[in-house]
Design a protein around this motif. Structure first.
Motif, PDB file in Angstrom:
ATOM      1  N   PRO A   1       3.811  12.255   6.830  1.00  0.00           N
ATOM      2  CA  PRO A   1       4.894  11.835   5.936  1.00  0.00           C
ATOM      3  C   PRO A   1       5.032  10.319   5.890  1.00  0.00           C
ATOM      4  O   PRO A   1       5.022   9.654   6.921  1.00  0.00           O
ATOM      5  CB  PRO A   1       6.135  12.484   6.569  1.00  0.00           C
ATOM      6  N   ASP A   2       5.114   9.784   4.672  1.00  0.00           N
ATOM      7  CA  ASP A   2       5.287   8.340   4.447  1.00  0.00           C
ATOM      8  C   ASP A   2       4.171   7.511   5.070  1.00  0.00           C
ATOM      9  O   ASP A   2       4.384   6.362   5.493  1.00  0.00           O
ATOM     10  CB  ASP A   2       6.642   7.864   4.984  1.00  0.00           C
ATOM     11  N   ALA A   3       2.979   8.063   5.127  1.00  0.00           N
ATOM     12  CA  ALA A   3       1.850   7.347   5.713  1.00  0.00           C
ATOM     13  C   ALA A   3       1.575   6.048   4.952  1.00  0.00           C
ATOM     14  O   ALA A   3       1.657   6.010   3.722  1.00  0.00           O
ATOM     15  CB  ALA A   3       0.605   8.231   5.703  1.00  0.00           C
ATOM     16  N   GLN A   4       1.243   5.023   5.690  1.00  0.00           N
ATOM     17  CA  GLN A   4       0.905   3.722   5.110  1.00  0.00           C
ATOM     18  C   GLN A   4      -0.447   3.293   5.666  1.00  0.00           C
ATOM     19  O   GLN A   4      -0.537   2.680   6.720  1.00  0.00           O
ATOM     20  CB  GLN A   4       1.990   2.686   5.439  1.00  0.00           C
ATOM     21  N   LEU A   5      -1.506   3.625   4.935  1.00  0.00           N
ATOM     22  CA  LEU A   5      -2.851   3.306   5.382  1.00  0.00           C
ATOM     23  C   LEU A   5      -3.232   1.884   4.981  1.00  0.00           C
ATOM     24  O   LEU A   5      -2.711   1.333   4.001  1.00  0.00           O
ATOM     25  CB  LEU A   5      -3.856   4.312   4.818  1.00  0.00           C
ATOM     26  N   PRO A   6      -4.162   1.270   5.708  1.00  0.00           N
ATOM     27  CA  PRO A   6      -4.497  -0.138   5.447  1.00  0.00           C
ATOM     28  C   PRO A   6      -5.296  -0.318   4.163  1.00  0.00           C
ATOM     29  O   PRO A   6      -6.124   0.522   3.798  1.00  0.00           O
ATOM     30  CB  PRO A   6      -5.335  -0.519   6.672  1.00  0.00           C
ATOM     31  N   VAL A   7      -5.023  -1.428   3.504  1.00  0.00           N
ATOM     32  CA  VAL A   7      -5.779  -1.818   2.315  1.00  0.00           C
ATOM     33  C   VAL A   7      -6.183  -3.277   2.450  1.00  0.00           C
ATOM     34  O   VAL A   7      -5.553  -4.048   3.179  1.00  0.00           O
ATOM     35  CB  VAL A   7      -4.964  -1.614   1.018  1.00  0.00           C
ATOM     36  N   LYS A   8      -7.241  -3.644   1.739  1.00  0.00           N
ATOM     37  CA  LYS A   8      -7.700  -5.032   1.719  1.00  0.00           C
ATOM     38  C   LYS A   8      -8.207  -5.339   0.317  1.00  0.00           C
ATOM     39  O   LYS A   8      -9.044  -4.599  -0.217  1.00  0.00           O
ATOM     40  CB  LYS A   8      -8.812  -5.238   2.748  1.00  0.00           C
ATOM     41  N   ASP A   9      -7.659  -6.384  -0.268  1.00  0.00           N
ATOM     42  CA  ASP A   9      -7.993  -6.758  -1.643  1.00  0.00           C
ATOM     43  C   ASP A   9      -7.762  -5.586  -2.601  1.00  0.00           C
ATOM     44  O   ASP A   9      -8.539  -5.347  -3.533  1.00  0.00           O
ATOM     45  CB  ASP A   9      -9.455  -7.226  -1.743  1.00  0.00           C
ATOM     46  N   GLY A  10      -6.718  -4.824  -2.339  1.00  0.00           N
ATOM     47  CA  GLY A  10      -6.334  -3.731  -3.207  1.00  0.00           C
ATOM     48  C   GLY A  10      -7.120  -2.448  -3.050  1.00  0.00           C
ATOM     49  O   GLY A  10      -6.871  -1.477  -3.758  1.00  0.00           O
ATOM     50  N   ALA A  11      -8.059  -2.413  -2.078  1.00  0.00           N
ATOM     51  CA  ALA A  11      -8.895  -1.235  -1.876  1.00  0.00           C
ATOM     52  C   ALA A  11      -8.662  -0.675  -0.485  1.00  0.00           C
ATOM     53  O   ALA A  11      -8.293  -1.401   0.446  1.00  0.00           O
ATOM     54  CB  ALA A  11     -10.368  -1.597  -2.062  1.00  0.00           C
ATOM     55  N   PRO A  12      -8.883   0.635  -0.313  1.00  0.00           N
ATOM     56  CA  PRO A  12      -8.715   1.223   1.020  1.00  0.00           C
ATOM     57  C   PRO A  12      -9.583   0.512   2.045  1.00  0.00           C
ATOM     58  O   PRO A  12     -10.751   0.225   1.784  1.00  0.00           O
ATOM     59  CB  PRO A  12      -9.164   2.678   0.828  1.00  0.00           C
ATOM     60  N   PHE A  13      -8.997   0.236   3.207  1.00  0.00           N
ATOM     61  CA  PHE A  13      -9.751  -0.421   4.286  1.00  0.00           C
ATOM     62  C   PHE A  13      -9.985   0.569   5.415  1.00  0.00           C
ATOM     63  O   PHE A  13      -9.047   1.249   5.848  1.00  0.00           O
ATOM     64  CB  PHE A  13      -8.982  -1.635   4.828  1.00  0.00           C
TER      65      PHE A  13
ATOM     66  N   TRP B   1       7.458  11.322  14.955  1.00  0.00           N
ATOM     67  CA  TRP B   1       8.508  12.078  15.646  1.00  0.00           C
ATOM     68  C   TRP B   1       9.764  12.203  14.781  1.00  0.00           C
ATOM     69  O   TRP B   1      10.427  13.246  14.788  1.00  0.00           O
ATOM     70  CB  TRP B   1       8.844  11.437  16.989  1.00  0.00           C
ATOM     71  N   ARG B   2      10.092  11.169  14.043  1.00  0.00           N
ATOM     72  CA  ARG B   2      11.245  11.284  13.144  1.00  0.00           C
ATOM     73  C   ARG B   2      10.972  12.293  12.031  1.00  0.00           C
ATOM     74  O   ARG B   2      11.873  13.042  11.622  1.00  0.00           O
ATOM     75  CB  ARG B   2      11.584   9.921  12.546  1.00  0.00           C
ATOM     76  N   ALA B   3       9.739  12.338  11.553  1.00  0.00           N
ATOM     77  CA  ALA B   3       9.387  13.325  10.529  1.00  0.00           C
ATOM     78  C   ALA B   3       9.518  14.748  11.078  1.00  0.00           C
ATOM     79  O   ALA B   3       9.972  15.659  10.380  1.00  0.00           O
ATOM     80  CB  ALA B   3       7.962  13.072  10.036  1.00  0.00           C
ATOM     81  N   LEU B   4       9.149  14.931  12.347  1.00  0.00           N
ATOM     82  CA  LEU B   4       9.309  16.243  12.981  1.00  0.00           C
ATOM     83  C   LEU B   4      10.783  16.614  13.079  1.00  0.00           C
ATOM     84  O   LEU B   4      11.178  17.745  12.763  1.00  0.00           O
ATOM     85  CB  LEU B   4       8.668  16.229  14.368  1.00  0.00           C
ATOM     86  N   LEU B   5      11.613  15.676  13.521  1.00  0.00           N
ATOM     87  CA  LEU B   5      13.040  15.943  13.656  1.00  0.00           C
ATOM     88  C   LEU B   5      13.698  16.183  12.296  1.00  0.00           C
ATOM     89  O   LEU B   5      14.695  16.914  12.205  1.00  0.00           O
ATOM     90  CB  LEU B   5      13.733  14.776  14.371  1.00  0.00           C
ATOM     91  N   ASP B   6      13.138  15.572  11.253  1.00  0.00           N
ATOM     92  CA  ASP B   6      13.664  15.756   9.895  1.00  0.00           C
ATOM     93  C   ASP B   6      13.161  17.038   9.243  1.00  0.00           C
ATOM     94  O   ASP B   6      13.492  17.303   8.086  1.00  0.00           O
ATOM     95  CB  ASP B   6      13.251  14.573   9.013  1.00  0.00           C
ATOM     96  N   ASP B   7      12.337  17.809   9.966  1.00  0.00           N
ATOM     97  CA  ASP B   7      11.758  19.051   9.454  1.00  0.00           C
ATOM     98  C   ASP B   7      10.839  18.775   8.254  1.00  0.00           C
ATOM     99  O   ASP B   7      10.749  19.575   7.316  1.00  0.00           O
ATOM    100  CB  ASP B   7      12.860  20.041   9.054  1.00  0.00           C
ATOM    101  N   ARG B   8      10.138  17.658   8.310  1.00  0.00           N
ATOM    102  CA  ARG B   8       9.186  17.308   7.248  1.00  0.00           C
ATOM    103  C   ARG B   8       7.762  17.627   7.656  1.00  0.00           C
ATOM    104  O   ARG B   8       6.841  17.515   6.848  1.00  0.00           O
ATOM    105  CB  ARG B   8       9.333  15.829   6.894  1.00  0.00           C
ATOM    106  N   ILE B   9       7.585  17.979   8.902  1.00  0.00           N
ATOM    107  CA  ILE B   9       6.269  18.387   9.391  1.00  0.00           C
ATOM    108  C   ILE B   9       6.469  19.256  10.629  1.00  0.00           C
ATOM    109  O   ILE B   9       7.405  19.027  11.402  1.00  0.00           O
ATOM    110  CB  ILE B   9       5.388  17.161   9.714  1.00  0.00           C
ATOM    111  N   GLY B  10       5.635  20.273  10.787  1.00  0.00           N
ATOM    112  CA  GLY B  10       5.742  21.126  11.957  1.00  0.00           C
ATOM    113  C   GLY B  10       7.059  21.883  12.024  1.00  0.00           C
ATOM    114  O   GLY B  10       7.756  22.065  11.018  1.00  0.00           O
TER     115      GLY B  10
END
Length: 342
Positions: free
Chosen positions: A157-169, A227-236
């Motif tokens: 949930p709300d994952a923020q993956l790395p990017v470089k120069d606008g492309a996935p890193f 862990w907050r996503a788990l407590l929010d019932d957004r995963i698992g």
């Protein structure tokens, strides 16, 4: 009549029982497979120091980080044997293959090469390096364990993956296979004297050793906020009312690098309480690194349902022999919290 009175008092006695939950990054990991097992068997001084720290503090439930995993569980069996010889017998344990050292065929760290430690799902020279172990005096409900270790980072949930120069890193292919956990995320149900308790344990990536794309910083943040996503019932499945987050977050709320808002959000969550454990001098630091000094990165955070009786950091006064033991064991310090029902 006496027997009747004793039976009536048993529920109150169970309610009043206190259990100690701890987290300890042992830093026992070695540079190759089988080396930790060898060192345990030959009485390595660091291993003996770790055993001494555990026997001094005697936690009922403890999450250990930095313990190499092996398929047949020989390392764990040898470590439990050493603890038993020292008078600390853990009848129950949980361990599973971590992401650390789990090899891939891709360049995951963006250094232009493959098959290096940084190209594993979690940094590691070999499969299982620096894994996690849960030891418990009380029964572990294995069929109820939730293991988020295989979770892809992009699916968190709300994952923020790395990017470089606008492309996935470092690449879109890397994003498609990269798991979130650098070591693991487990919810381990334990039957305690006052009922079921869920231990939420993990060992997050250090938010350093990367570039401007902040790959490790972003991963560390998302590992903590899972862990907050788990407590929010957004995963698992959300944990029981009685739960404890215990592990190495590799992030201080005010010092060092990293996205400090992540650990602050966890510490300030209204469903959790932060006992702010301290050593005998009042210091809340849990590790000392030569490059950056003392920081608080190891946590034991109970749910608000539980009552905190006491808490502390095992870092004895300098004028005691116990300090030398603790220093010989690890740069990290064991953190413990004593809990009971409200």
């Amino acid at each position: 009549m006496i027997r009747v009175l004793l039976l009536l008092l048993l529920p109150f006695a169970a309610q009043a029982e206190t259990i100690r939950v701890a987290s300890f990054n042992t830093e026992l990991s070695r540079d190759g497979p089988g080396l930790l097992l060898r060192d345990i068997r030959r009485g390595d001084p660091q291993v003996q120091a770790v055993v001494a720290v555990l026997t001094r503090t005697r936690p009922d439930i403890v999450a250990l980080q930095g313990v190499d995993w092996d398929l047949n569980g020989e390392v764990l069996a040898a470590l439990k044997s050493e603890l038993r010889l020292a008078g600390l017998d853990y009848l129950h344990h949980f361990s599973a293959q971590p992401n650390a050292g789990l090899e891939t065929d891709l360049d995951l760290d963006g250094d232009g090469r493959t098959h290096g430690p940084g190209d594993a799902q979690g940094w590691g020279r070999f499969t299982g390096q620096a894994g996690i172990v849960v030891l418990s005096r009380y029964p572990i409900v294995r069929e109820g364990v939730q293991d988020f270790t295989p979770l892809l980072w992009r699916n968190a949930p709300d994952a923020q993956l790395p990017v470089k120069d606008g492309a996935p890193f470092p690449s879109d292919a890397a994003h498609r296979v990269q798991r979130l956990s650098s070591v693991g995320h487990w919810v381990v149900p334990i039957e305690t004297p006052f009922g079921p308790l869920d231990l939420l344990t993990f060992h997050a990536a250090p938010p350093v050793f990367d570039g401007p794309e902040d790959r490790n910083g972003l991963r560390n943040k998302d590992e903590i906020l899972l862990w907050r996503a788990l407590l929010d019932d957004r995963i698992g499945t959300p944990p029981h009312a009685a739960f404890v987050i215990a592990g190495d977050a590799n992030l201080d709320p005010s010092r060092g690098e990293g996205r400090k808002e992540a650990i602050r959000m966890l510490l300030e969550d209204q469903r959790l309480q932060d006992p702010e454990p301290a050593d005998p001098t009042g210091n809340t630091a849990t590790v000392s690194w030569k490059a950056v000094g003392e920081m608080r990165v190891d946590y034991v955070l109970p749910s608000t349902y539980l009552r905190v009786v006491d808490a502390g950091i095992h870092w004895p006064d300098t004028d005691t022999g116990w300090r030398k033991e603790a220093q010989a064991a690890s740069r990290h310090r064991l953190v413990w919290v004593d809990l009971t029902q409200p």
